[in-house]
Design an enzyme around this catalytic site. Structure first.
Site, PDB file in Angstrom:
ATOM      1  N   ASP A  39      -4.563 -44.022  34.818  1.00  0.00           N
ATOM      2  CA  ASP A  39      -5.480 -44.928  34.122  1.00  0.00           C
ATOM      3  C   ASP A  39      -4.801 -45.484  32.878  1.00  0.00           C
ATOM      4  OD1 ASP A  39      -5.653 -42.253  32.960  1.00  0.00           O
ATOM      5  OD2 ASP A  39      -7.236 -43.075  31.698  1.00  0.00           O
ATOM      6  N   GLU A  65      -7.243 -39.950  31.594  1.00  0.00           N
ATOM      7  CA  GLU A  65      -6.620 -39.404  30.387  1.00  0.00           C
ATOM      8  C   GLU A  65      -6.925 -40.258  29.169  1.00  0.00           C
ATOM      9  OE1 GLU A  65      -3.724 -38.660  27.240  1.00  0.00           O
ATOM     10  OE2 GLU A  65      -4.007 -40.518  28.351  1.00  0.00           O
TER      11      GLU A  65
END
Length: 455
Positions: free
Chosen positions: A94, A156
């Site tokens: 991400d 994250e």
């Protein structure tokens, strides 16, 4: 019989052979806007996980896409040869939101090379980390000297809310002897580093209220405090005149002895001419091992829409970075007590926690750390690696330390001081990326050799 471990020269040649395909796949990943923040299209995060899974299947790994109430993560495994150790390779797929598009010199999700750097959101943080793992696996092919578990997280940048559950649910599959976390940085272009400490984090909101509704600024101004002025005065109490954090109870410690010249630091930070640095002590202490506090945003009327009225309530988001060794819950309590105690003019102050994360310190000694330094030294043609701290936070490292206490945790990365991760015009230095890929492949071979010597 298992094949002999490849020589350093063979490993470097194999990585160089794979780099064109690795870069092409990195660019494909960068084109996927996988942002896990609320309000964004999470179907792109799903696409990103599928793309990572496809890359890992191409390396002959057994692959699963997993989740535990959050965004999808990818786990890929390949069993160790007889007697060889297992290495867990971490990265995340991400990315951060892009922010103000007008500040980007090119489309953030269309990778572009300029002056030896690849520009695009996630090009450095952390899709290059994923591709460094892939490059190492491709270089070895069917001669991989260790077992591998690749864990690629999907949220994250949004706080890793489901990570602990994922680690607990898949603990057996993730068990390993060495953990490589490819989400940090090197000391400079041409100088590799191992990260040995990271700060913790407490993000919170503070809201100030002075009125139950807005009132005319001329009729009531001068006697009634508006909430925005009150909030500004409250925020000003968070630092002393030198710029050190003034919240009682936050820990601080001395950092590494690496020299960080002030002119280099100012240039890398992009500090405007005439603006002074804040805080006291060595620069490395200020950014690695002392607390830092920043105001990330304020909710208040926009200047172009503000009426001539006293603002009844105003809200700010604070980010507090904690020194290694501090406790996030205790630190949040200290910040909350400070804000409540220093409320100007009796204003109502409400403090709420958004999220927190633990700092960490790593004892970077032992044969696996020696193997890592040897790999870096070889990949950077003899340049000695340095141990550094990082002012940012990777809270789950403390979770890995707790869950896998016997594993050596190596925090590496692909970024350099000019990568601008999280900001506009994020980029990856392609020459350093090639060295990172070579270093990771060399590391796997040297970990296998070190484990063999220990038997």
């Amino acid at each position: 019989m298992t094949s002999p471990i490849m020589s350093d020269a063979e490993v470097r040649a194999a990585v160089a052979r794979e780099l064109p395909g690795v870069r092409a796949d990195l660019e494909r990943l960068v084109r996927i806007p996988g942002i896990a923040f609320d309000g964004f299209d999470h179907s792109h995060v799903e696409r990103s996980a599928e793309a990572v899974a496809e890359l890992l299947r191409g390396c002959d790994l057994d692959v699963r896409i997993v989740r535990s109430g959050g965004q999808p993560a990818v786990i890929g495994t390949r069993a160790a040869p007889p007697g060889a150790p297992t290495v867990l390779l971490y990265a995340h797929h991400d990315v951060q939101p892009v922010g103000d598009l007008s500040l980007w010199e090119s489309d953030p999700f269309e990778p572009v090379e300029r002056d030896g750097r690849l520009y695009g959101r996630g090009a450095a943080d952390d899709k290059a980390g994923i591709m460094a793992h892939v490059a190492a696996l491709r270089a070895f092919g069917d001669r991989l000297p260790v077992g591998v578990v690749i864990f690629v997280e999907g949220e994250e940048e949004y706080g890793s809310d489901s990570l602990e559950r994922l680690l607990a649910e898949h603990r057996d599959a993730l068990a390993s002897d060495v953990i490589v976390i490819a989400d940090s940085a090197n000391w400079d272009v041409g100088v590799p580093a191992l990260t040995t400490s990271l700060r913790g984090i407490v993000n919170c909101f503070v809201e100030v209220r002075t009125l139950d509704h807005a009132v005319h600024s001329g009729m009531f101004g001068g006697a009634v405090p508006d909430a925005l002025t009150t909030l500004v005065r409250l925020l000003a109490t968070l630092h002393d005149d030198a710029g050190d954090v003034a919240v009682a109870g936050l820990s601080a410690r001395e950092g590494a002895t690496v020299d960080y010249p002030q002119d280099r630091f100012r240039a890398e930070a992009g500090l405007v001419d005439g603006v002074s640095l804040i805080g006291t002590g060595r620069i490395t202490d200020r950014i690695w091992t002392k607390p830092a506090l920043a105001v990330l945003g304020i909710d208040a009327p926009a200047t172009g829409e503000a009426p001539n009225a006293l603002v009844p309530a105003a809200k700010a988001k604070l980010s507090v970075r904690l020194a290694p060794g501090d406790d996030p819950q205790r630190a949040y309590a200290a910040v909350r007590e400070h804000l409540t105690k220093h409320a100007p003019w009796g204003a109502r102050v409400a403090v709420t926690l958004e999220h927190d994360g633990a700092p960490c310190v790593i004892d970077a000694s032992g044969p696996m750390f020696d193997a890592a330094r040897d790999a870096f030294r070889t990949a950077w043609d003899g340049t000695e690696p340095v141990d550094i701290g990082i002012g940012g936070s990777i809270p789950f490292i403390a979770t890995f330390q707790e869950m896998f206490p016997q594993a050596a945790i190596l925090v590496t990365g692909v970024e350099d001081p000019h990568a601008r991760a999280h900001g506009p015009n994020e980029s990856l230095h392609l020459g350093e990326f090639a060295r990172v890929c070579a270093a990771e492949a060399l590391l796997l071979a040297k970990v296998a050799a070190a484990a063999g010597r220990g038997r």
